[in-house]
Design an enzyme around this catalytic site. Structure first.
Site, PDB file in Angstrom:
ATOM      1  CB  THR A 344      58.425  15.614 -27.846  1.00  0.00           C
ATOM      2  OG1 THR A 344      59.423  16.322 -27.102  1.00  0.00           O
ATOM      3  CG2 THR A 344      59.090  14.683 -28.824  1.00  0.00           C
ATOM      4  CB  SER A 370      53.231  14.385 -19.415  1.00  0.00           C
ATOM      5  OG  SER A 370      52.222  14.114 -20.343  1.00  0.00           O
ATOM      6  NE  ARG A 371      56.113  21.100 -23.230  1.00  0.00           N
ATOM      7  CZ  ARG A 371      57.164  20.611 -23.869  1.00  0.00           C
ATOM      8  NH1 ARG A 371      56.980  19.770 -24.863  1.00  0.00           N
ATOM      9  NH2 ARG A 371      58.383  20.935 -23.522  1.00  0.00           N
ATOM     10  CB  VAL A 372      49.001  15.023 -22.662  1.00  0.00           C
ATOM     11  CG1 VAL A 372      47.610  14.452 -22.533  1.00  0.00           C
ATOM     12  CG2 VAL A 372      49.366  15.197 -24.126  1.00  0.00           C
TER      13      VAL A 372
END
Length: 533
Positions: A344, A370-372
């Protein structure tokens, strides 16, 4: 009587022979060698393909899962008691498909598209195969459009974008499903815009009573109008639990390729992995770590890779995936949790200790990510909540240090004061998503120090009254924050003025309440001697 001439008969026979075509109908058939525990071993079917639908007697369907040299391992998708040794098995030539289309919206269905809500059959002509290779990088675009959950702690610190895969992980009963339900309810506002988000909730191995409760909540909030619930309950056959998430994803892809946006919630993939382990062991596949088969990583990676933000040339649609993983005693380093964490684009970790302290949602901001990141956030939220996550993580460390009773300097005390009030501000009730402009206003008040002088137990009252006050006196401020999506210098100055004005108003209200409370105390008469005897 007219005489029949031999040459006429010859002509007719020659014409018939010339036009005669022999049609050969080939059927690939097999025989059931062994059946039990929802698995059938079938001899024959040499040309059978993986995931192909196979037809058994009594309208029972099966799916080919093991292609071996001598036999085919088939999982049965119907009543297994109707299949017995020696039964004929017929190929269909089609891989497992599920019905898709607008007809499934607002329905409660099984993974095979059968209705479970007593609203009649699902009438649609379109179907899609449950398995599909995910679109490549060239067909995608970066995730940059937010999907608002309505939860302050998530939208401010761990933003989720359309096309992202964000894992929700935590122990049993820590509020994981509540985050999914809140997010689904909050998508109602998108249906008033030109880019609505359709929701698909996949219940895997859940109790039917739990699913019924979720259905009731969604219906009460008007969210079933754009939501589909796919149920593979704990009492359903293991093969249905195995195919449920793939079926949900296939149904979402129907909207994706029409340029629409979909949110798919998988609740939960721990039970999905357990169902796959059961099938694999029954099919005699060699067990590995924790008795899972060797391809258990691929089980979830091929599912979650289908979450996507399509390029504009392909229609610009998206599938956002929110899978749940249940941990045992907070062990995020177990096999399935580490697999899904690595697949994910970030995780929201819910901590039991925080949950029992009354901090709900019980998000541990230290290991949630959150890697975004800011790409999936409105500029207004990014501006007001920029350092919030880091500040809260530092506050937790300082609070642990301060518990030893050591003397603290003024800067540390100020940080603890701010952190305590921000934790209180980020608490939120169940099934009460908050519009993004109201979140921005509340977090702006917290990060700009307007809560620092308040007692902690007054923070929630301050927030509620602040939003009501601004809605009444300055409705244009909230409209502007929502419409612009950013806070310029002029808007910031006006927000500051409104907050200063409200803070004075709130202080006066508190003073008035204290005065009334003191007067009420003075008016209480002392009971006469012997009155209570």
């Amino acid at each position: 009587m007219e005489q029949i001439r031999p040459e006429e008969i010859t002509d007719i026979l020659e014409k018939e022979i010339a036009s005669y075509e022999q049609e050969l109908k080939m059927e690939d058939r097999g025989v059931v060698l062994q059946v039990g525990d929802g698995i059938a071993r079938v001899f024959g079917l040499e040309n059978c393909i993986y995931n192909e639908m196979l037809e058994f007697p009594n309208d029972v369907m099966g799916m080919a899962l093991n292609l071996e040299e001598e036999s085919v391992g088939v999982v049965l998708l119907g009543d297994t008691t109707l299949v017995k040794e020696g039964d004929p098995v017929k190929r269909t030539g089609r891989v497992l498909e599920v019905p898709v289309g607008e007809a499934i919206v607002g329905r409660v269905i099984s993974p095979l598209g059968e209705p479970l809500d007593e609203k009649g059959p699902v009438i649609t002509k379109e179907t899609r195969p449950i398995e599909k290779k995910a679109d490549g990088v060239v067909f995608r675009q970066p995730v940059k459009e937010p999907i608002q959950t309505g939860i302050k702690a998530i939208d401010s610190m761990i933003p989720i974008g359309r096309g992202q895969r964000e894992l929700i992980i935590g122990d049993r009963s820590t509020g994981k499903t509540a985050i999914l339900v809140d997010t689904i309810i909050n998508q109602k506002e998108t249906h008033e815009t030109d880019s609505p988000v359709f929701c698909i909730y996949v219940a895997i191995g859940q109790k039917e009573s739990t699913v019924a409760r979720i259905y009731d909540v969604l219906k009460r909030h008007g969210a079933m109008e754009y939501t589909t619930i796919i149920v593979a309950a704990a009492s359903d056959p293991t093969p249905l639990q195995y195919i449920a998430p793939y079926a949900g994803c296939a149904m979402a892809e129907h909207f994706l390729y029409q340029g629409k946006h979909t949110l798919v919630c998988y609740d939960d993939l721990s039970k999905h992995a357990a169902a796959y382990r059961t099938l694999s062991l029954l099919l005699r596949r060699p067990p590995g770590r924790e008795a899972f088969p060797g391809d258990v990583f691929y089980l979830h990676s091929r599912l979650l890779e289908r979450a996507i933000k399509l390029s504009d040339e392909k229609g610009g649609g998206s599938i956002t995936a929110l899978p749940i993983i249940e941990t045992q005693a907070g062990d995020v380093s177990a096999y399935i949790p580490t697999n899904v964490i690595s697949i994910t684009d970030g995780q929201i970790y819910l901590e039991p200790d925080l949950f029992y302290q009354g901090i709900r949602p019980a998000i541990n901001v230290g290991i949630s990510v959150s890697r975004v990141g800011g790409s999936a956030q409105t500029k207004a939220m990014k501006k007001v909540a920029g350092m919030l996550r880091l500040d809260l993580a530092q506050y937790r460390e300082l609070a642990a240090f301060a518990s030893f009773g050591s003397e603290l300097d003024k800067a540390t005390q100020a940080q603890l004061t701010r952190g305590e009030r921000m934790v209180e501000l980020l608490k939120q009730g169940l099934y009460k998503p908050i519009p993004v402009e109201e979140q921005v206003l509340a977090i702006f008040a917290g990060t700009r120090g307007f809560l620092d002088a308040l007692p902690v137990d007054k923070v929630k009252a301050y927030e509620e009254k602040l939003i009501a006050y601004v809605k009444e006196k300055y409705p244009d401020l909230l409209r502007e924050v929502r419409k612009k999506g950013t806070i310029d210098d002029d808007l910031e100055a006006r927000l500051n003025n409104a907050l200063e004005e409200f803070s004075k108003h709130f202080a006066a209200l508190q003073e008035e309440e204290r005065g009334q409370s003191a007067a009420a105390t003075d008016n209480v008469e002392e009971p006469m001697e012997g009155e209570n005897n």
